[in-house]
Design an enzyme around this catalytic site. Sequence first.
Site, PDB file in Angstrom:
ATOM      1  N   GLY A  31      22.970  68.346  19.084  1.00  9.55           N
ATOM      2  CA  GLY A  31      23.987  68.881  19.823  1.00  9.55           C
ATOM      3  C   GLY A  31      25.154  68.141  19.386  1.00  9.55           C
ATOM      4  CG  ASN A 105      16.012  70.620  24.164  1.00 10.62           C
ATOM      5  OD1 ASN A 105      15.015  70.287  23.135  1.00 10.62           O
ATOM      6  ND2 ASN A 105      16.731  71.461  23.508  1.00 10.62           N
ATOM      7  N   GLY A 106      16.602  73.450  26.386  1.00 13.32           N
ATOM      8  CA  GLY A 106      15.723  74.426  26.389  1.00 13.32           C
ATOM      9  C   GLY A 106      16.763  75.556  26.942  1.00 13.32           C
ATOM     10  CE1 TYR A 260      20.313  73.306  10.752  1.00 15.32           C
ATOM     11  CE2 TYR A 260      20.009  73.995  12.776  1.00 15.32           C
ATOM     12  CZ  TYR A 260      20.654  73.498  11.942  1.00 15.32           C
ATOM     13  OH  TYR A 260      22.155  73.175  12.188  1.00 15.32           O
TER      14      TYR A 260
HETATM   15  O1  LIG Z   1      22.532  81.406   7.927  1.00  8.23           O
HETATM   16  P1  LIG Z   1      23.542  80.478   8.762  1.00  8.23           P
HETATM   17  O2  LIG Z   1      23.973  81.118  10.025  1.00  8.23           O
HETATM   18  O3  LIG Z   1      24.646  79.920   7.932  1.00  8.23           O
HETATM   19  O4  LIG Z   1      22.469  79.433   9.135  1.00  8.23           O
HETATM   20  C1  LIG Z   1      21.431  78.666   8.422  1.00  8.23           C
HETATM   21  C2  LIG Z   1      22.334  77.334   7.748  1.00  8.23           C
HETATM   22  O5  LIG Z   1      22.704  76.443   8.685  1.00  8.23           O
HETATM   23  C3  LIG Z   1      22.234  75.257   8.978  1.00  8.23           C
HETATM   24  O6  LIG Z   1      22.905  74.345   8.032  1.00  8.23           O
HETATM   25  P2  LIG Z   1      23.862  73.440   8.951  1.00  8.23           P
HETATM   26  O7  LIG Z   1      25.228  73.089   8.179  1.00  8.23           O
HETATM   27  O8  LIG Z   1      23.868  73.559  10.376  1.00  8.23           O
HETATM   28  O9  LIG Z   1      23.223  71.911   8.819  1.00  8.23           O
HETATM   29  P3  LIG Z   1      22.405  70.821   7.716  1.00  8.23           P
HETATM   30  O10 LIG Z   1      23.277  69.987   7.186  1.00  8.23           O
HETATM   31  O11 LIG Z   1      21.277  70.101   8.418  1.00  8.23           O
HETATM   32  O12 LIG Z   1      21.790  71.625   6.914  1.00  8.23           O
HETATM   33  C4  LIG Z   1      20.886  75.539   8.122  1.00  8.23           C
HETATM   34  O13 LIG Z   1      20.374  74.326   7.343  1.00  8.23           O
HETATM   35  C5  LIG Z   1      21.332  76.475   7.034  1.00  8.23           C
HETATM   36  O14 LIG Z   1      21.736  75.790   5.920  1.00  8.23           O
HETATM   37  N1  LIG Z   2      20.197  73.832  23.489  1.00 10.55           N
HETATM   38  C1  LIG Z   2      19.896  73.450  24.907  1.00 10.55           C
HETATM   39  O1  LIG Z   2      18.712  72.911  25.233  1.00 10.55           O
HETATM   40  C2  LIG Z   2      20.846  73.773  25.887  1.00 10.55           C
HETATM   41  C3  LIG Z   2      20.423  73.260  27.230  1.00 10.55           C
HETATM   42  C4  LIG Z   2      20.979  74.468  28.285  1.00 10.55           C
HETATM   43  N2  LIG Z   2      20.571  75.661  28.113  1.00 10.55           N
HETATM   44  C5  LIG Z   2      22.597  74.322  28.135  1.00 10.55           C
HETATM   45  O2  LIG Z   2      22.813  75.500  27.642  1.00 10.55           O
HETATM   46  O3  LIG Z   2      23.262  73.422  28.570  1.00 10.55           O
HETATM   47 MG   LIG Z   3      21.979  73.423   6.072  1.00  4.16          MG
END
Ligand SMILES: O=P(O)(O)OC[C@H]1O[C@H](OP(=O)(O)OP(=O)(O)O)[C@H](O)[C@@H]1O
Ligand SMILES: NC(=O)CC[C@H](N)C(=O)O
Ligand SMILES: [Mg+2]
Length: 542
Positions: A31, A105-106, A260
Amino acid sequence: MCGILGLLLHDSTINCAPEICEGLSLLQHRGQDACGIVTCGPKGRFYQCKANGMVRDIFDESSIRKLIGGMGVGHVRYPTAGSFNNAEAQPFYVNSPYGIVFAHNGNLINTTSLLQYMDATAHRHINTSSDSELLLNIFANNLQQTGKFRINEEDIFTAIGGMMKQVKGAYACVAMLAGFGIIAFRDPNGIRPVGMAVRRTETGNDYLFASESVVADASGFTDWDDVKPGEAIIITRTSISRRQVAEPATFAPDIFEYVYFARPDSVLDGVSVYRSRMAMGDMLAEEVKRVLSKMDLSVDVVIPVPDTSRVAALNLAQKLNLPYREGFIKNRYIGRTFIMPGQQMRKKNVRRKLNAMALEFSGRNVLLVDDSIVRGTTSKEIIQMAKDVGAKKVIVASCAPPIRYPNVYGIDMPSRSELVAYGRKEEDVAEAIGADLVIFQTLPDLIESVRHLNPSIKRFDCSLFDGDYVTGGVDEAYFSKLETLRADNVMGKAAMMSGDLGPAEGKGGGGAPPMNGITEDVVSIGTMNGDDTVGLHNTWKR
Ligand SMILES: O=P(O)(O)OC[C@H]1O[C@H](OP(=O)(O)OP(=O)(O)O)[C@H](O)[C@@H]1O
Ligand SMILES: NC(=O)CC[C@H](N)C(=O)O
Ligand SMILES: [Mg+2]
């Protein structure tokens, strides 16, 4: 997704805030929008600092020094309900009963009926649109119903057990009761992770709750133990009590944690995230081999899409006996793009984050490996970048199957139409992102990559891929409502309309009036009548 953390030091005269801050920085990948810490010091008083921003932006020596006390709770936020408003930064606080601090979280899926219950029956005011504030108030209301001057562990277990009957959805939570202790619990399906660990010293034991085991490893805690689905754990300075408080339900951790979300060096529910990603690479290699030979295509080089796909891509390359090259160089100062708010920001940041090196692409058939293709933002941009620097053919392999259903359990993918694979066959996905070919992992192979590392997990929540939501209660009406509330275009408009107004001062959710510029202020929420009264010393940073 969010990161949660609770820490109780055996020596209450040592401030725990510096360690919580360190721990939150290890959970930053969960986050990036907001973060916060609340500690509990002498006389059961809470000290709080929270705001929108990353851990390194919100906390500095001076704000950490003001967070007094040997136990505390921390949070990093990636919103899935409500807005990006400062007022929804966590942990949340309610003064009644007893003084409770809460990090979640959730995502809950029955908020409409819960809000009605809060209003009509419990008469508790919910001051934000955050489902986490609502969850805290359900818990607080259940505790209130004990009607006791002082509560004990039994009362807390009863309150949490009651809450688990009332709420639906995903929740891994850490709470703190003023002058009492820290508490962790996890929803009956165990969708989101949280575990505990201990640090033994000559003078006593320190205890940690955290979303991921990496926090424990980094701060010298051992004996990592996942909180069980439907279990609650209470830690005070003199005791640890654990109890199964929910009826048995299907254990179904979210498989996307392994794909991920989680850090590779974490172990969640007995499964090393790193090893599961290696296995995803191995399994995907088989599928790539099959498809390439069917189409009579060949590949010259395997290139990962940094960061998350690296581990899988290396294994895939080894399995196929192909060279592995880091053709995209990542700007180490840009965070994760998928969890950034708004499509414009995500798109812009893919280019800022990754740079393609012509020498690895020029004149070659490249196989780009990513962990997942969600909105297609990343793949669309990087495929173009690869072509711009002379790639001959660009084939993309995804460690996850096509994502065609929204996530309702704590990952912000609320709108079907935003998902690039929604309503598209695989070849149409390739066209939409500009690839010559896209190869997806099959769902059984993805499940096997994770499950073989802990066969006792009989089911994972794979709703993103198959639309089968383990909690039930997710139907067309729910999707439509979610889309009306949270689709990118709606959120964008809402942010423009709302500005950044905090809630009324004096409510449990805690909100200071907006301040301009980088300022720091200390406000006290709640009344202070005597030694036993808990006030909230609130350091707002903006
Ligand atoms: O299709 P999209 O909507 O683009 O989402 C998928 C992408 O987003 C994330 O990367 P991110 O840059 O968030 O994090 P990372 O550096 O950990 O790979 C994930 O690893 C993919 O690369
Ligand atoms: N990603 C989350 O776990 C979000 C927690 C909560 N639902 C918020 O929006 O703050
Ligand atoms: Mg990525």
